[in-house]
Enzyme design. Structure first.
Site, PDB file in Angstrom:
ATOM      1  CB  ALA A 133      -0.973  -0.348   1.249  1.00 20.19           C
TER       2      ALA A 133
ATOM      3  CD  GLN B   6       1.790  -7.345   1.116  1.00 13.34           C
ATOM      4  OE1 GLN B   6       1.387  -7.628   1.890  1.00 13.34           O
ATOM      5  NE2 GLN B   6       2.126  -6.419   0.826  1.00 13.34           N
TER       6      GLN B   6
ATOM      7  CG  HIS C 285      -3.908  -9.081  -0.880  1.00  9.23           C
ATOM      8  ND1 HIS C 285      -3.125  -8.346  -0.348  1.00  9.23           N
ATOM      9  CD2 HIS C 285      -3.328 -10.841  -0.599  1.00  9.23           C
ATOM     10  CE1 HIS C 285      -2.870  -9.314   0.925  1.00  9.23           C
ATOM     11  NE2 HIS C 285      -2.957 -10.877   0.080  1.00  9.23           N
TER      12      HIS C 285
ATOM     13  CB  CYS D  27     -27.968 -14.823 -10.711  1.00 13.30           C
ATOM     14  SG  CYS D  27     -27.026 -14.859  -9.865  1.00 13.30           S
TER      15      CYS D  27
ATOM     16  CB  SER E 269       3.388  -2.796   6.915  1.00 11.60           C
ATOM     17  OG  SER E 269       2.150  -4.180   6.702  1.00 11.60           O
TER      18      SER E 269
END
Ligand code: NAD
Ligand code: ZN
Length: 243
Positions: free
Chosen positions: A24, A102, A120, A154, A193
């Protein structure tokens, strides 16, 4: 610190197969906030709720309100950062073989990166939970004016094509990532991170396999001690001088 950037340049130039692993932090410079660390923001929506599968199944409206108010507007205005373009350039020069990301914002592809492995998923795509039909985010955003949470014709509930916390990663993407890791000689982490598992296992495996591990992240990460080079600066500041 410039010594460190020179060192990174040397490592990159001498790489035959470089794999980048992005998080990120890379997209923070594109205006999309991170969950953690510098540039993280806590809006009125809580990631422990909007990014969690249990919560989505209990109260899907929470995700869809977050999508309408925060995610959709930020995806619409976001443009790739200088760092995204550096990775594209490294691919063009035949050094970078794969970006394992990610991120779920699609900015690597928007920058022109062709080899992207999305661990992800991608929050620009929506799918029906019953018939698996796919929908664009623009179409679903319009639908939200009339129906929240939105459904497929649907009758099935729509969801974003992302991996929520509590779900397993797509097998195909994981296989592609592991294969690239087996072959790379440099593994470059940018803006993560490195606390989200199982994704954070990938740099560990690269290092164990003999690749040089480089971490570029504003804040410290738990893998800093095992890295060959760590630079605590912003992604564009470090990557721009490389090309
Ligand atoms: P994270 O939010 O856990 O950590 C981001 C890291 O980036 C922090 O350690 C911070 O120090 C660093 N950082 C912030 N600005 C930076 C900059 N300009 N340059 C370099 N580093 C910077 O992010 P993560 O490790 O990717 O894990 C978060 C999870 O949340 C992922 O699974 C991802 O799917 C999801 N997520 C995605 C997005 C996106 O797609 N843009 C945004 C937020 C969260
Ligand atoms: Zn359906």
């Amino acid at each position: 610190m410039d010594d460190k950037i020179d060192r990174l340049k040397e490592i990159v130039v001498n790489s035959k197969q470089l794999v980048a692993f992005t998080g990120a932090g890379l997209s923070a410079e594109s205006g999309i906030p991170t969950y953690r660390g510098t540039n993280g923001i806590w809006s009125k929506y809580d990631p422990a709720k909007y990014a969690n599968v249990q919560y989505f199944l209990k109260d899907p409206s929470y995700y869809w309100r977050f999508f309408r108010d925060v995610r959709y507007p930020s995806l619409k205005q976001a443009q790739p950062s200088a760092a995204h373009y550096v990775l594209v350039e490294l691919e063009k020069r035949g050094i970078l073989t794969l970006v394992i990301s990610q991120n779920i914002d699609g900015l690597h592809q928007m920058a022109g990166q062709s080899k992207v492995c999305e661990l992800h998923g991608n929050s620009r795509q929506m799918k029906c939970m019953d018939c698996r039909n796919a929908f664009s985010m623009d179409k679903v955003y319009k639908q939200l004016e009339k129906e929240l949470p939105p459904h497929c014709s649907c009758g099935g509930l729509l969801r974003p094509n992302v991996v929520f916390f509590g779900e397993s990663l797509p097998q195909e993407a994981l296989m592609e990532a592991w294969e690239a890791v087996e072959e790379c000689d440099t593994f470059l982490v940018v803006g993560s991170s490195l606390v989200v598992y199982p994704a954070a296992q990938i740099p560990v495996r690269a290092k164990e396999n003999g690749a040089s591990l480089v971490i570029v992240n504003i804040d410290e990460t738990p893998l800093d001690p095992m890295a060959d080079l760590v630079i605590h600066k912003s992604a564009s500041e470090v990557l721009s001088p490389i090309v």
